[in-house]
Design a protein around this motif. Structure first.
Motif, mmCIF file in Angstrom:
data_model
loop_
_atom_site.group_PDB
_atom_site.id
_atom_site.type_symbol
_atom_site.label_atom_id
_atom_site.label_comp_id
_atom_site.label_asym_id
_atom_site.label_seq_id
_atom_site.Cartn_x
_atom_site.Cartn_y
_atom_site.Cartn_z
ATOM 1 N N ASP A 129 -20.985 -64.949 -17.993
ATOM 2 C CA ASP A 129 -20.416 -66.125 -18.657
ATOM 3 C C ASP A 129 -21.434 -67.253 -18.762
ATOM 4 O O ASP A 129 -21.557 -67.898 -19.808
ATOM 5 N N TYR A 160 -18.607 -63.759 -27.704
ATOM 6 C CA TYR A 160 -17.774 -64.596 -26.844
ATOM 7 C C TYR A 160 -16.389 -64.004 -26.605
ATOM 8 O O TYR A 160 -15.650 -64.509 -25.762
ATOM 9 N N LYS A 216 -11.409 -68.609 -17.720
ATOM 10 C CA LYS A 216 -10.752 -69.684 -18.458
ATOM 11 C C LYS A 216 -11.623 -70.943 -18.456
ATOM 12 O O LYS A 216 -11.687 -71.669 -19.453
ATOM 13 N N TRP A 236 -14.085 -70.853 -21.204
ATOM 14 C CA TRP A 236 -13.442 -71.157 -22.488
ATOM 15 C C TRP A 236 -13.143 -72.650 -22.624
ATOM 16 O O TRP A 236 -13.196 -73.198 -23.734
ATOM 17 N N MET A 281 -16.269 -74.084 -23.858
ATOM 18 C CA MET A 281 -16.447 -73.661 -25.253
ATOM 19 C C MET A 281 -15.630 -74.541 -26.195
ATOM 20 O O MET A 281 -16.104 -74.961 -27.257
ATOM 21 N N LYS A 282 -14.391 -74.826 -25.806
ATOM 22 C CA LYS A 282 -13.525 -75.640 -26.650
ATOM 23 C C LYS A 282 -14.010 -77.085 -26.718
ATOM 24 O O LYS A 282 -14.066 -77.687 -27.793
ATOM 25 N N MET A 306 -9.117 -68.282 -28.378
ATOM 26 C CA MET A 306 -9.448 -69.239 -27.330
ATOM 27 C C MET A 306 -8.224 -70.052 -26.918
ATOM 28 O O MET A 306 -7.961 -70.248 -25.733
#
Length: 257
Positions: A141, A205, A211, A214, A217-218, A252
Motif C-alpha cells: 500500500d 489501486y 481503508k 483509500w 487516496m480520496k 473507493m
C-alpha cells in the motif's frame, strides 16, 4: 529498533552510487516517499511503536535492489532483474548479512524478508503468518501510494517511453479493459499500447489493502488526477477512461462507507 540508525546506514549505502544520476535520484526520492506513506498509513491505524518502526524500516529497504539494477542495466525493467528478489539476496545472504547493519535484532528477519520479496508481486498469496501478512500488505500500500505522486510529477516519457502528448493515443486493449471491468489490476503481459500502460497505473489501486490508504487516496483525489493527466484522442478510449474514473471512485466510496 532504531529507524534513525537504519536511515544513516542506508545513506552510507547510497554513497556508493551516483546521487546526481537522475534515475538514482528518482529512486531515492521514491524510497523516502514510501517511508512517508508507511508512516502516514500507520499513524491513521494507530499502530504500536514497534510495528510502526518495522513498517518504516521495510519501506526504507524495499527497493534496495533497484540501485544495483540501475548500475548494471540503467533500467527499471523487470526483464533485466527481479529487483525484489535481488534486494532480499543483498540483505540476507552471506556470512555477515547486510540486514544486521540496519537492525541488530535478527528475530524480524523472516518477516522483513517476505515483505520485501513479495512487495511487487502481481497478487499477494500464500502468507500464513498474520503479522507477516500485515506488513506485506503495508509495504504494498505504501509503495502504491507514493506511486500516485510519481505518476503525477515524473516525466510521462520516462515512465512509458513516449512523450506525454502522444501517450493517450490509441485504443485500450481488450484484455486490459476486461481487467478494469472485473475491478482488478492489469497483468503486465496484457499491456500493448501506450495507453494500456496508463490504464494499468490507475487500475493497480484495485489492489489496495487498507481503508486508511483509500482515505488518503480520496483526500488527494489521486484517481481522477492520474486518469486526467493525459489527453485521450480516440473517442472510445476517452469514453472508457471516463467509465474507469467513475467506476474506481465509486469503488473507493463503497470501501470508505
Amino acid at each position: 529498533m532504531d529507524f534513525k540508525h537504519a536511515r544513516g546506514v542506508f545513506e552510507d549505502y547510497l554513497n556508493g552510487y551516483d546521487r546526481e544520476d537522475e534515475k538514482i535520484k528518482l529512486k531515492i526520492i521514491h524510497t523516502y516517499g514510501v517511508v512517508k506513506s508507511a508512516r502516514e498509513i500507520g499513524h491513521r491505524m494507530h499502530l504500536n511503536e514497534e510495528d510502526q518502526q518495522l513498517a518504516e524500516l521495510i519501506a526504507l529497504l524495499h527497493d534496495i535492489g533497484r540501485f544495483q539494477q540501475l548500475r548494471l542495466y540503467n533500467s527499471f525493467s523487470p526483464d533485466t532483474m527481479d529487483h525484489a528478489a535481488f534486494g532480499v539476496q543483498l540483505l540476507f545472504e552471506g556470512e555477515n548479512p547486510m540486514i544486521s547493519r540496519f537492525i541488530e535484532d535478527r528475530s524480524y528477519d523472516e518477516l522483513i524478508r517476505v515483505a520485501i520479496a513479495r512487495h511487487s508481486d502481481f497478487r499477494l498469496e500464500g502468507i500464513q503468518d498474520e503479522r507477516t501478512l500485515f506488513h506485506a500488505k503495508m509495504i504494498r500500500d505504501a509503495d502504491k501510494l507514493d506511486n500516485c505522486r510519481v505518476k503525477l510529477v515524473d516525466s510521462v516519457e520516462a515512465m512509458i517511453g513516449v512523450p506525454q502528448e502522444h501517450a493517450g493515443e490509441g485504443k485500450i486493449s481488450p484484455k486490459v479493459w476486461e481487467s478494469c471491468l472485473r475491478k482488478e489490476a492489469v497483468s503486465s503481459p496484457d499491456r500493448i499500447t501506450s495507453v494500456d500502460y496508463w490504464v494499468s497505473y490507475a487500475a493497480q489501486y484495485y489492489d489496495l489493502n487498507f481503508k486508511e490508504t483509500w482515505q488518503i487516496m480520496k483526500e488527494k483525489n489521486y484517481i481522477s488526477r492520474i486518469i486526467k493527466r493525459l489527453e485521450y484522442k480516440d473517442k472510445d478510449t476517452r469514453e472508457k477512461m471516463e467509465i474507469l474514473e467513475q467506476q474506481m471512485n465509486a469503488y473507493m466510496e463503497k470501501i470508505l462507507c
